[in-house]
Motif scaffolding. Structure first.
Motif, short mmCIF file in Angstrom:
data_model
loop_
_atom_site.label_atom_id
_atom_site.label_comp_id
_atom_site.label_asym_id
_atom_site.label_seq_id
_atom_site.Cartn_x
_atom_site.Cartn_y
_atom_site.Cartn_z
N LEU A 153 0.32 15.74 -0.44
CA LEU A 153 -0.33 16.83 -1.18
C LEU A 153 -1.77 17.02 -0.73
N ALA A 154 -2.50 15.93 -0.55
CA ALA A 154 -3.89 16.04 -0.09
C ALA A 154 -3.95 16.62 1.32
N SER A 155 -3.02 16.23 2.18
CA SER A 155 -2.97 16.75 3.53
C SER A 155 -2.71 18.25 3.54
N ARG A 156 -2.05 18.74 2.50
CA ARG A 156 -1.79 20.18 2.35
C ARG A 156 -2.87 20.86 1.51
N ASN A 157 -3.96 20.12 1.21
CA ASN A 157 -5.09 20.61 0.41
C ASN A 157 -4.71 20.99 -1.02
N GLU A 158 -3.67 20.36 -1.53
CA GLU A 158 -3.30 20.51 -2.94
C GLU A 158 -3.95 19.34 -3.68
N LEU A 159 -5.26 19.42 -3.80
CA LEU A 159 -6.05 18.25 -4.19
C LEU A 159 -5.88 17.85 -5.65
N LEU A 160 -5.73 18.80 -6.56
CA LEU A 160 -5.53 18.44 -7.97
C LEU A 160 -4.20 17.73 -8.17
N LEU A 161 -3.16 18.26 -7.53
CA LEU A 161 -1.85 17.60 -7.62
C LEU A 161 -1.88 16.22 -6.96
N ALA A 162 -2.60 16.13 -5.84
CA ALA A 162 -2.72 14.84 -5.14
C ALA A 162 -3.40 13.81 -6.04
N ALA A 163 -4.49 14.22 -6.68
CA ALA A 163 -5.23 13.30 -7.56
C ALA A 163 -4.34 12.86 -8.74
N LYS A 164 -3.55 13.77 -9.25
CA LYS A 164 -2.65 13.43 -10.36
C LYS A 164 -1.60 12.41 -9.92
N ALA A 165 -1.00 12.63 -8.75
CA ALA A 165 -0.01 11.68 -8.23
C ALA A 165 -0.65 10.33 -7.97
N LEU A 166 -1.86 10.34 -7.42
CA LEU A 166 -2.53 9.08 -7.11
C LEU A 166 -2.89 8.32 -8.39
N SER A 167 -3.25 9.03 -9.44
CA SER A 167 -3.58 8.33 -10.69
C SER A 167 -2.35 7.63 -11.25
N LYS A 168 -1.17 8.19 -11.01
CA LYS A 168 0.07 7.53 -11.44
C LYS A 168 0.32 6.28 -10.58
N ALA A 169 -0.02 6.35 -9.30
CA ALA A 169 0.16 5.20 -8.41
C ALA A 169 -0.75 4.05 -8.80
N ASP A 170 -1.92 4.38 -9.37
CA ASP A 170 -2.88 3.35 -9.78
C ASP A 170 -2.31 2.42 -10.85
N VAL A 171 -1.36 2.91 -11.62
CA VAL A 171 -0.76 2.10 -12.69
C VAL A 171 0.74 1.93 -12.48
N GLY A 172 1.21 2.16 -11.27
CA GLY A 172 2.64 2.09 -10.96
C GLY A 172 3.17 0.67 -11.00
N ASP A 173 4.31 0.49 -10.37
CA ASP A 173 5.05 -0.77 -10.44
C ASP A 173 4.30 -1.96 -9.85
N ASP A 174 3.57 -1.78 -8.77
CA ASP A 174 2.85 -2.89 -8.14
C ASP A 174 1.64 -2.32 -7.40
N PRO A 175 0.61 -1.90 -8.16
CA PRO A 175 -0.53 -1.24 -7.52
C PRO A 175 -1.29 -2.13 -6.54
N GLU A 176 -1.20 -3.44 -6.67
CA GLU A 176 -1.92 -4.33 -5.76
C GLU A 176 -1.38 -4.23 -4.33
N LYS A 177 -0.07 -4.08 -4.19
CA LYS A 177 0.51 -4.01 -2.85
C LYS A 177 0.12 -2.74 -2.11
N THR A 178 -0.27 -1.70 -2.85
CA THR A 178 -0.62 -0.42 -2.22
C THR A 178 -2.12 -0.14 -2.27
N LYS A 179 -2.91 -1.16 -2.54
CA LYS A 179 -4.34 -0.95 -2.72
C LYS A 179 -5.00 -0.32 -1.49
N VAL A 180 -4.69 -0.81 -0.30
CA VAL A 180 -5.30 -0.27 0.92
C VAL A 180 -4.93 1.21 1.07
#
Length: 141
Positions: free
Chosen positions: A20-47
């Motif tokens: 989404l960010a690569s397509r400049n859909e930045l609000l949707l990208a930020a929303k998806a990323l905020s879900k990833a921050d509290v997802g199943d295992d956020p430590e493994k995807t920290k980088v």
């Protein structure tokens, strides 16, 4: 299909945010990323999440914040001894700096080439392909 089956998968959510960010859909990208921050295992995807957050900031014209987030991703990858993840974050940072225009990236390009030397042959081939696909002026000759 993947997110329907596992809607809290941090990796898939981060990948969605990156696309989404690569397509400049930045609000949707930020929303998806905020879900990833509290997802199943956020430590493994920290980088990856730090780098994606950097992408969102760069595309939002917050170059300094975006650069700092990419550098944090590279530092975290180094801490984990994950050379490939660090190289990928560095390649994406260079892509965004080049796209922003007016930024001399020669020092960063040299650092990236030195980082490539540390990669295993298969990882190096992958990074060379990514570099050629994502840059108007590929980082690797």
């Amino acid at each position: 299909i993947g997110l329907k089956a596992t809607p809290d998968d941090s990796l898939l959510l981060n990948n969605l945010a990156f696309v989404l960010a690569s397509r400049n859909e930045l609000l949707l990208a930020a929303k998806a990323l905020s879900k990833a921050d509290v997802g199943d295992d956020p430590e493994k995807t920290k980088v990856a999440r730090l780098a994606t957050r950097g992408l969102i900031e760069m595309r939002s014209k917050n170059l300094e914040t975006g650069t700092q987030l990419y550098l944090a991703a590279i530092e975290e990858a180094n801490r984990r001894k994950d050379v490939l993840a660090g190289a990928m974050a560095a390649a994406m940072l260079l892509r965004e700096l080049e796209a922003s225009g007016g930024v001399d990236v020669s020092i960063q390009r040299e650092a990236f080439l030195q980082l490539l030397e540390k990669l295993k042959p298969n990882d190096r081939a992958l990074m060379e392909a990514i570099s050629r696909a994502n840059h108007q002026n590929p980082l690797v000759p």
